[in-house]
Design a protein around this motif. Structure first.
Motif, PDB file in Angstrom:
ATOM      1  N   VAL A  95      12.276 -11.826  24.045  1.00 54.14           N
ATOM      2  CA  VAL A  95      13.874 -11.537  23.250  1.00 54.14           C
ATOM      3  C   VAL A  95      14.856 -11.775  24.224  1.00 54.14           C
ATOM      4  CG1 VAL A  95      14.788  -9.611  22.031  1.00 54.14           C
ATOM      5  CG2 VAL A  95      12.709 -10.201  21.286  1.00 54.14           C
ATOM      6  N   GLY A  96      14.619 -10.989  25.507  1.00 55.94           N
ATOM      7  CA  GLY A  96      15.478 -11.099  26.250  1.00 55.94           C
ATOM      8  C   GLY A  96      15.928 -12.472  26.714  1.00 55.94           C
ATOM      9  N   LEU A  97      15.004 -13.134  27.134  1.00 57.45           N
ATOM     10  CA  LEU A  97      15.256 -14.575  27.383  1.00 57.45           C
ATOM     11  C   LEU A  97      15.801 -15.495  26.164  1.00 57.45           C
ATOM     12  CD1 LEU A  97      14.420 -16.758  29.472  1.00 57.45           C
ATOM     13  CD2 LEU A  97      12.241 -17.242  28.192  1.00 57.45           C
ATOM     14  N   GLY A  98      15.443 -15.223  25.091  1.00 62.13           N
ATOM     15  CA  GLY A  98      16.224 -16.160  23.891  1.00 62.13           C
ATOM     16  C   GLY A  98      17.528 -15.615  23.800  1.00 62.13           C
ATOM     17  N   SER A  99      17.786 -14.092  24.058  1.00 60.31           N
ATOM     18  CA  SER A  99      19.297 -13.875  24.048  1.00 60.31           C
ATOM     19  C   SER A  99      19.948 -14.397  25.087  1.00 60.31           C
ATOM     20  CB  SER A  99      19.221 -12.305  23.983  1.00 60.31           C
ATOM     21  OG  SER A  99      18.496 -11.689  23.402  1.00 60.31           O
ATOM     22  N   GLY A 100      19.384 -14.473  26.256  1.00 57.93           N
ATOM     23  CA  GLY A 100      20.035 -15.096  27.264  1.00 57.93           C
ATOM     24  C   GLY A 100      20.277 -16.627  27.034  1.00 57.93           C
ATOM     25  N   VAL A 101      19.485 -17.477  26.444  1.00 59.49           N
ATOM     26  CA  VAL A 101      19.557 -18.658  26.038  1.00 59.49           C
ATOM     27  C   VAL A 101      20.814 -18.670  25.074  1.00 59.49           C
ATOM     28  CG1 VAL A 101      18.548 -20.614  24.884  1.00 59.49           C
ATOM     29  CG2 VAL A 101      17.454 -19.261  26.696  1.00 59.49           C
ATOM     30  N   MET A 102      20.652 -17.898  24.154  1.00 61.06           N
ATOM     31  CA  MET A 102      21.755 -18.113  23.200  1.00 61.06           C
ATOM     32  C   MET A 102      23.174 -17.772  23.612  1.00 61.06           C
ATOM     33  SD  MET A 102      20.453 -19.466  20.671  1.00 61.06           S
ATOM     34  CE  MET A 102      21.737 -19.566  19.662  1.00 61.06           C
ATOM     35  N   LEU A 103      23.059 -16.770  24.531  1.00 58.84           N
ATOM     36  CA  LEU A 103      24.540 -16.344  25.316  1.00 58.84           C
ATOM     37  C   LEU A 103      24.812 -17.609  26.055  1.00 58.84           C
ATOM     38  CD1 LEU A 103      26.121 -13.752  25.463  1.00 58.84           C
ATOM     39  CD2 LEU A 103      24.994 -13.452  27.656  1.00 58.84           C
ATOM     40  N   LEU A 104      23.990 -18.038  26.940  1.00 58.85           N
ATOM     41  CA  LEU A 104      24.325 -19.388  27.469  1.00 58.85           C
ATOM     42  C   LEU A 104      25.043 -20.342  26.817  1.00 58.85           C
ATOM     43  CD1 LEU A 104      24.193 -19.718  30.887  1.00 58.85           C
ATOM     44  CD2 LEU A 104      22.085 -21.349  30.230  1.00 58.85           C
ATOM     45  N   LEU A 105      24.244 -20.796  25.664  1.00 59.50           N
ATOM     46  CA  LEU A 105      24.798 -21.760  24.642  1.00 59.50           C
ATOM     47  C   LEU A 105      26.230 -21.354  24.250  1.00 59.50           C
ATOM     48  CD1 LEU A 105      21.903 -22.653  22.341  1.00 59.50           C
ATOM     49  CD2 LEU A 105      23.338 -24.308  23.903  1.00 59.50           C
ATOM     50  N   ALA A 106      26.306 -20.296  24.076  1.00 63.35           N
ATOM     51  CA  ALA A 106      27.849 -19.820  23.358  1.00 63.35           C
ATOM     52  C   ALA A 106      28.886 -19.924  24.718  1.00 63.35           C
ATOM     53  CB  ALA A 106      27.633 -18.203  22.968  1.00 63.35           C
ATOM     54  N   VAL A 107      28.401 -19.644  25.513  1.00 65.41           N
ATOM     55  CA  VAL A 107      29.374 -19.654  26.734  1.00 65.41           C
ATOM     56  C   VAL A 107      29.881 -21.209  27.065  1.00 65.41           C
ATOM     57  CG1 VAL A 107      29.845 -19.491  29.217  1.00 65.41           C
ATOM     58  CG2 VAL A 107      28.794 -17.541  27.711  1.00 65.41           C
ATOM     59  N   VAL A 108      28.710 -22.018  27.168  1.00 64.10           N
ATOM     60  CA  VAL A 108      28.929 -23.508  27.308  1.00 64.10           C
ATOM     61  C   VAL A 108      29.910 -24.164  26.064  1.00 64.10           C
ATOM     62  CG1 VAL A 108      27.742 -25.598  27.465  1.00 64.10           C
ATOM     63  CG2 VAL A 108      26.973 -23.595  28.891  1.00 64.10           C
ATOM     64  N   GLY A 109      29.393 -23.759  24.814  1.00 64.34           N
ATOM     65  CA  GLY A 109      30.006 -24.113  23.821  1.00 64.34           C
ATOM     66  C   GLY A 109      31.392 -24.073  23.854  1.00 64.34           C
ATOM     67  N   GLY A 110      31.558 -22.535  23.915  1.00 61.36           N
ATOM     68  CA  GLY A 110      33.031 -21.936  23.894  1.00 61.36           C
ATOM     69  C   GLY A 110      33.820 -22.849  24.930  1.00 61.36           C
ATOM     70  N   ALA A 111      33.222 -22.646  26.001  1.00 61.81           N
ATOM     71  CA  ALA A 111      34.319 -23.647  27.139  1.00 61.81           C
ATOM     72  C   ALA A 111      34.473 -24.935  26.690  1.00 61.81           C
ATOM     73  CB  ALA A 111      33.384 -23.473  28.485  1.00 61.81           C
ATOM     74  N   VAL A 112      33.430 -25.826  26.149  1.00 63.71           N
ATOM     75  CA  VAL A 112      33.681 -27.136  25.784  1.00 63.71           C
ATOM     76  C   VAL A 112      34.558 -27.372  24.781  1.00 63.71           C
ATOM     77  CG1 VAL A 112      32.841 -29.275  24.635  1.00 63.71           C
ATOM     78  CG2 VAL A 112      31.481 -27.967  26.476  1.00 63.71           C
ATOM     79  N   LEU A 113      34.689 -26.262  23.793  1.00 63.27           N
ATOM     80  CA  LEU A 113      35.397 -26.213  22.724  1.00 63.27           C
ATOM     81  C   LEU A 113      36.909 -25.896  23.139  1.00 63.27           C
ATOM     82  CD1 LEU A 113      33.441 -25.240  19.494  1.00 63.27           C
ATOM     83  CD2 LEU A 113      34.303 -27.390  20.109  1.00 63.27           C
ATOM     84  N   GLY A 114      37.106 -24.948  23.966  1.00 63.37           N
ATOM     85  CA  GLY A 114      38.163 -24.458  24.349  1.00 63.37           C
ATOM     86  C   GLY A 114      38.904 -25.343  25.076  1.00 63.37           C
ATOM     87  N   TRP A 115      38.336 -26.367  25.829  1.00 55.21           N
ATOM     88  CA  TRP A 115      38.847 -27.421  26.529  1.00 55.21           C
ATOM     89  C   TRP A 115      39.359 -28.534  25.661  1.00 55.21           C
ATOM     90  CZ3 TRP A 115      37.105 -32.576  26.389  1.00 55.21           C
ATOM     91  CH2 TRP A 115      37.851 -33.202  27.191  1.00 55.21           C
TER      92      TRP A 115
END
Lengths: 240, 304
Positions: B9-29
């Motif tokens: 569960v921790g690993l999954g959450s981490g993956v989703m969090l990482l995805l969110a950060v990357v996606g947010g950065a790209v969309l923000g740019w």
């Protein structure tokens, strides 16, 4: 050569034989919603093709490196914290794909709004609706299935969405062409509007049924081993 | 939960969090990179509009109309549901004077009931005006209302009815959409700006000379031109006076012209004025509810 033949099979399969819209019946919403005019239909088809390709690429990357059982990135973390066996994050597939699709649609929307304002206007609400276009999630899940099964690499995973998207474009442009003509036809009153559109889609789907079985023949033609020993289908054609 | 599940569960959450950060950065740019400057007035105009996306203005929705207004060159008065309040708001945002506008309503240019129309013959064809109009001698007057109700069927708002063989507009319901204008095969319905609730109209469409009119109608206009001499907004077109509603002055004293009319062709149409209602105060009338536009969509958060 084998890779090329395989890609050709996947391409023809995705575009014609197992057309997303007319054979699997996914992506019906834009297929019926944006098929009133030829130019918007073409634009919609190309937008979906683009999004589906981007999403397909991202989902292959995700599946290959993170989500599939024993994926290298997930495994590295997993073993670092001392987990037993291989990490299997495939339960995350749906939510991760939807996230990827939504993000790429958002990106495409910004891009189109900046560089193609007329296209942006003609899409209207249907551009954000690509997010919920099940054809895209469907392509991602197909890719995941094959990647997890160990059959597909990046090339196959890109061929499927590109040609699936082109097949979608073909279907929606065909539909738009027919509906443009239908506007001039004297349709019986109870059938006007949605009913005749659904009937048309059904007949189109029937027409695409004609591609059924083409995959097997194509495979025979492309695979040298199969060409040496012609199958029953081929001999029937020779007899005729 | 076992430790292994917790770790997964921790690993999954981490993956989703990482995805969110990357996606947010790209969309923000992308948001900055692909920024499209929007006229700030567009948003304000959009908020001032009712947001019903009815399309009455001729644009696809309120958003498109707002853009057209902000771009300039588009009339501020096209929003029918919004009415004068919205026109005022748009004028304030655009920094221009609000123009005076009037609602459009339809007028039927025939007031002769069945008994007044002469030389009528039994008509047993398809009961529509369009069909009857193809046949001669249904009635003497080849201009007037046929009374078979094409307009009544065309009306979405139940605002026009055939009463005693002539189409009568219910001005409490009429929205001035003009469907009846298109439906009338004789073209005797016009759509004009109502500068007051009650407005003068020419209730005859017959363009023939006096004797011919008298032969087919008891109240038709005989083309005497008397009214045109007494009111400047009345102009003769052939044998028929026509009111030029652009020049129509609500305060003008039309009484001499009306009194002078030997036929009964000048009629008041529209909803009665308060004065008229006062005169009828003793008579029991249904209560008229005035719309307050208190709860239109523009006051809710939902923007469609």
């Amino acid at each position: 050569m084998e890779l090329f033949a395989n890609l050709l099979l996947i391409a023809v399969g995705a575009a014609l034989i197992n057309n997303f819209v007319l054979s699997y019946f996914v992506g019906i919403c834009p297929f019926l919603g944006v098929s009133r005019k030829l130019d918007t239909a073409l634009g919609m088809g190309l937008a979906v093709t683009f999004v589906i390709t981007v999403a397909g690429f991202l989902s292959w990357t995700l599946t290959e490196f993170v989500l599939r059982p024993g994926a290298p990135l997930a495994n590295a973390v997993w073993h670092a914290v001392g987990g037993p066996g291989d990490a299997d994050l495939s339960v995350l597939a749906y939510i991760a794909y939807i996230f990827v699709i939504a993000a790429s649609v958002q990106f495409v929307e910004m891009y189109v709004k900046k560089f193609f304002p007329p296209l942006y206007k003609s899409f209207g609400v249907f551009l954000p609706l690509i997010t919920t276009n099940c054809a895209i999630l469907f392509a991602c899940l197909l890719i995941m299935k094959e990647v997890v099964g160990g059959n597909w690499g990046l090339a196959e995973s890109l061929t499927l969405p590109i040609f699936g998207g082109l097949g979608f474009t073909l279907a929606i442009v065909l539909m738009a062409g027919i509906r443009v003509e239908l506007d001039l036809a004297d349709v019986p009153r109870p059938l006007r509007g949605a009913p005749i559109a659904l009937l048309t889609a059904g007949i189109l789907a029937l027409a695409f049924l004609g591609f059924t079985g083409m995959g097997a023949n194509l495979k025979q033609a492309l695979t040298p081993a199969a060409a040496d020993a012609p199958a029953a289908v081929a001999s029937v054609e020779v007899d005729r | 939960m076992t430790g292994e599940t917790m770790a997964l569960v921790g690993l999954g959450s981490g993956v989703m969090l990482l995805l969110a950060v990357v996606g947010g950065a790209v969309l923000g740019w992308a948001d900055r990179r692909f920024f499209v400057p929007v006229d700030p007035r567009v948003e304000r105009i959009n908020r001032a509009l009712p947001g019903a996306n009815c399309g009455n203005c001729g644009f696809v929705g309120c958003g498109e109309y707002a853009e057209a207004v902000a771009a300039g060159g588009t009339a501020l008065t096209l929003c029918a549901p919004g009415g004068p309040a919205v026109v005022g708001a748009l004028a304030a945002i655009m920094g221009v004077e609000a123009e005076q506008t009037w609602p459009y309503r339809v007028i039927v240019h025939c007031t002769a009931t069945t008994g007044m129309r002469l030389r009528r013959h039994p008509y047993q064809g398809e009961p529509t005006c369009t069909a009857a109009n193809l046949v001669t001698d249904v009635q003497g007057c080849i201009y007037g209302c046929l009374g078979l109700g094409d307009c009544e069927r065309a009306c979405t708002y139940d605002a026009i009815h055939v009463v005693d063989g002539v189409a009568v507009v219910d001005y409490t319901k009429c929205t001035g959409c003009g469907d009846c204008v298109d439906a009338c095969p004789r073209g005797i319905i016009s759509r004009v700006p109502f500068k007051t609730d009650r407005i003068l109209a020419v209730g005859c469409a017959n363009q023939d000379f006096g004797n011919d009119v008298k032969a087919v109608c008891t109240i038709g206009c005989i083309g005497c031109k008397a009214c045109a001499k007494l009111a400047p907004s009345l102009v003769m077109k052939g044998n028929l006076p026509v009111i030029d509603y652009d020049k129509y002055e609500p305060g003008f004293d039309f009484l001499p012209a009306i009194d002078k009319c030997p036929a009964e062709s000048l009629v008041w149409v529209g909803t009665p004025s308060p004065k008229d209602l006062e005169a009828l105060a003793d008579v029991e009338m249904p209560v008229r509810a005035e719309a307050t536009f208190d709860t239109t969509v523009d006051q809710t958060e939902w923007r469609g």
